[in-house]
Scaffold this active site. Structure first.
Site, PDB file in Angstrom:
ATOM      1  N   LYS A  87       3.733   1.843   3.072  1.00  0.00           N
ATOM      2  CA  LYS A  87       3.010   2.702   2.126  1.00  0.00           C
ATOM      3  C   LYS A  87       3.955   3.800   1.643  1.00  0.00           C
ATOM      4  O   LYS A  87       4.505   4.561   2.438  1.00  0.00           O
ATOM      5  CB  LYS A  87       1.809   3.301   2.876  1.00  0.00           C
ATOM      6  CG  LYS A  87       0.659   3.714   2.016  1.00  0.00           C
ATOM      7  CD  LYS A  87      -0.520   4.055   2.908  1.00  0.00           C
ATOM      8  CE  LYS A  87      -1.667   4.611   2.139  1.00  0.00           C
ATOM      9  NZ  LYS A  87      -2.694   5.146   3.033  1.00  0.00           N
TER      10      LYS A  87
HETATM   11  C1  E4P Z   1      -5.584   5.673   1.336  1.00  0.00           C
HETATM   12  O1  E4P Z   1      -4.980   4.725   1.767  1.00  0.00           O
HETATM   13  C2  E4P Z   1      -5.811   6.941   2.044  1.00  0.00           C
HETATM   14  O2  E4P Z   1      -5.546   6.713   3.412  1.00  0.00           O
HETATM   15  C3  E4P Z   1      -7.213   7.441   1.975  1.00  0.00           C
HETATM   16  O3  E4P Z   1      -8.074   6.551   1.337  1.00  0.00           O
HETATM   17  C4  E4P Z   1      -7.333   8.873   1.571  1.00  0.00           C
HETATM   18  O4  E4P Z   1      -8.686   9.214   1.586  1.00  0.00           O
HETATM   19  P1  E4P Z   1      -9.208  10.713   1.650  1.00  0.00           P
HETATM   20  O5  E4P Z   1      -9.185  11.276   0.279  1.00  0.00           O
HETATM   21  O6  E4P Z   1     -10.613  10.590   2.165  1.00  0.00           O
HETATM   22  O7  E4P Z   1      -8.304  11.457   2.593  1.00  0.00           O
END
Ligand code: E4P
Length: 216
Positions: A87
């Site tokens: 990622k």
């Molecule tokens: C995406 O891969 C992130 O881990 C995640 O969806 C972020 O979500 P949040 O806005 O609830 O922190």
């Protein structure tokens, strides 16, 4: 549409897996920290445990922000298990690193995407997944689901193969709306997945059937 769970919590990952509908897992540094995973060895071991728990793509996020650092870290993460997806944040060196990973056969998830322009760059760099953060867009008084629909339209017109991974999902309705808008994947907290089960008429109907079953 694939279902990923957005957590580093092993109990929640196992609960979602037991439902039989889980296709993968996404994590991020905040989710790892929330579980008290500290130090490089512990982090790598936790990703390994998740990979051994779920047979599907597992996103593991780099914390470097320069090209060489992202590539170095990504190679270490990818070496953990064939299902690891590196990622990478949507920054200039991140885009360069996405292209490097693409050219070297390493799967990627381009994270922190908040605009169609960013999604086009991620696709051009060959990202396996692009992650628009729809909940955070909603929080800033824009429409997150609308961005999913816009990216889906652009990718379809242009023939981009990058999969749209709707992230920052906050509730069950987000999942339904993302499915409608053309998301290929939704990564969700366990509560939002379980929220899909809920309907008061199901509960009322079941109570009546069970009551009547006593008279059968
Ligand atoms: C995406 O891969 C992130 O881990 C995640 O969806 C972020 O979500 P949040 O806005 O609830 O922190």
């Amino acid at each position: 549409m694939k279902f990923f769970i957005d957590t580093a919590n092993l109990a929640q990952i196992k609960e979602a897996k037991e439902l039989g509908i889980l296709d993968g897992v996404t994590t991020n540094p905040s989710l790892m920290a929330k579980e008290g995973i500290k130090g490089q060895d512990a982090v790598l071991q936790h990703y390994k445990t998740i990979c051994e728990t779920v047979d599907g793509d597992i996103s593991a996020e780099v914390i470097s922000t320069d090209f060489a650092g992202i590539v170095e870290e990504g190679k270490k993460l990818a070496a953990i298990h064939p299902n690891i997806v590196v990622k990478v944040p949507m920054i200039k060196d991140g885009v360069k690193a996405l292209k490097w990973f693409t050219d070297n056969g390493i799967k990627t998830n381009c994270t922190l995407v908040f605009s169609a322009g960013q999604a086009i760059l991620a696709a051009k760099a060959g990202a396996t997944y692009v992650s628009p953060f729809i909940g955070r867009i909603d929080d800033s008084s824009w429409d997150g689901v609308e961005l999913i629909a816009q990216i889906a339209q652009i990718y379809s017109i242009q023939g981009f193969e990058t999969e749209i991974l709707a992230a920052s999902i906050r509730n069950a309705l987000h999942i339904v709306k993302c499915a409608e808008a053309g998301a290929d994947v939704c990564t969700c907290p366990l509560d939002s997945i379980l929220g899909l089960l809920k309907h008061p008429l199901t509960d009322i109907g079941l109570a009546k059937f069970l009551e009547d079953a006593k008279k059968m």
